[in-house]
Scaffold this motif. Structure first.
Motif, short mmCIF file in Angstrom:
data_model
loop_
_atom_site.label_atom_id
_atom_site.label_comp_id
_atom_site.label_asym_id
_atom_site.label_seq_id
_atom_site.Cartn_x
_atom_site.Cartn_y
_atom_site.Cartn_z
N PRO A 166 0.83 -1.21 0.00
CA PRO A 166 0.00 0.00 0.00
C PRO A 166 0.87 1.26 0.00
O PRO A 166 1.82 1.36 0.77
N ASP A 167 0.53 2.18 -0.87
CA ASP A 167 1.27 3.44 -0.93
C ASP A 167 0.93 4.29 0.29
O ASP A 167 -0.13 4.14 0.89
N PHE A 168 1.84 5.15 0.65
CA PHE A 168 1.62 6.08 1.76
C PHE A 168 2.52 7.28 1.59
O PHE A 168 3.52 7.23 0.86
N THR A 169 2.15 8.34 2.25
CA THR A 169 3.00 9.52 2.37
C THR A 169 2.97 9.91 3.84
O THR A 169 1.90 10.17 4.40
N LEU A 170 4.15 9.88 4.47
CA LEU A 170 4.28 10.22 5.88
C LEU A 170 5.43 11.22 6.05
O LEU A 170 6.27 11.36 5.16
N THR A 171 5.47 11.84 7.21
CA THR A 171 6.53 12.77 7.55
C THR A 171 7.47 12.12 8.54
O THR A 171 7.03 11.41 9.45
N THR A 172 8.77 12.39 8.37
CA THR A 172 9.75 11.89 9.32
C THR A 172 9.74 12.78 10.56
O THR A 172 9.20 13.89 10.54
#
Length: 181
Positions: free
Chosen positions: A44-50
């Motif tokens: 599953p694709d995702f976009t998260l912040t470090t």
């Protein structure tokens, strides 16, 4: 009192610590209904912040090998496996993108940041604030480790604390996958 009772409690406690950490609170990870990902299935694709504020998208990592480790600061097995993950991050830094994924939905950012400092982790830590990635990856207990090939497909998914040897095996299996022409 039966003399075997303390031994029974010790065995139950040991089984819980080896299997990982979960939650049975409503709305928490233990009550999440999710389907486990299987090898060969698209991740599953995702976009998260470090924790350092950088945005990471799995789609942007296409063409690279990826290792994800889902964890929480309150999880003893997570704490135990982190030194080995740190070693792996150094050993494979030019070959595999290793990311920790804090289940911030079931944790707090402050505790997660303290955990990272105490463990002296240098590999990127992603923050899953709303639990969307946790749910997409079927994470109902931590730690969970997932490897993803260059095509964005799941290579392996393991639940629970990994030994150094198990981690090495996961990295080696991932290294043997090759991008299709």
């Amino acid at each position: 009192m039966n003399r075997r009772w303390p031994l029974f409690l010790l065995l139950i406690s040991l089984l819980f610590s080896l299997s990982g950490c979960g939650s049975d609170e409503p709305g928490k990870q233990g009550s999440t209904k999710a389907v486990a990902l299987t090898p060969g299935q698209p991740a599953p694709d995702f976009t998260l912040t470090t924790m350092s504020g950088q945005t990471v998208s799995l789609a942007d990592l296409r063409g690279q090998k990826v290792f994800l480790n889902f964890w929480a600061s309150w999880c003893p097995p997570c704490k135990k496996e982190m030194p080995d993950l740190q070693k792996m991050s150094r050993k494979y830094e030019d070959k595999v993108k290793l990311f920790g994924v804090n289940i911030t939905h079931d944790d707090t950012l402050e505790l997660a940041e303290r955990f990272v400092l105490e463990q002296a982790l240098t590999f990127p830590q992603l923050i899953d604030k709303d639990g969307a990635v946790q749910k997409a990856y079927g994470i109902i207990t931590v730690p969970v480790s997932v490897t993803i090939d260059e095509e964005g497909k799941i290579v392996e998914r393991r639940i629970g604390q990994l030994t150094h040897e198990q981690m090495e095996q996961m990295f080696q299996t991932l290294m043997m996958t090759t991008k299709q022409p």
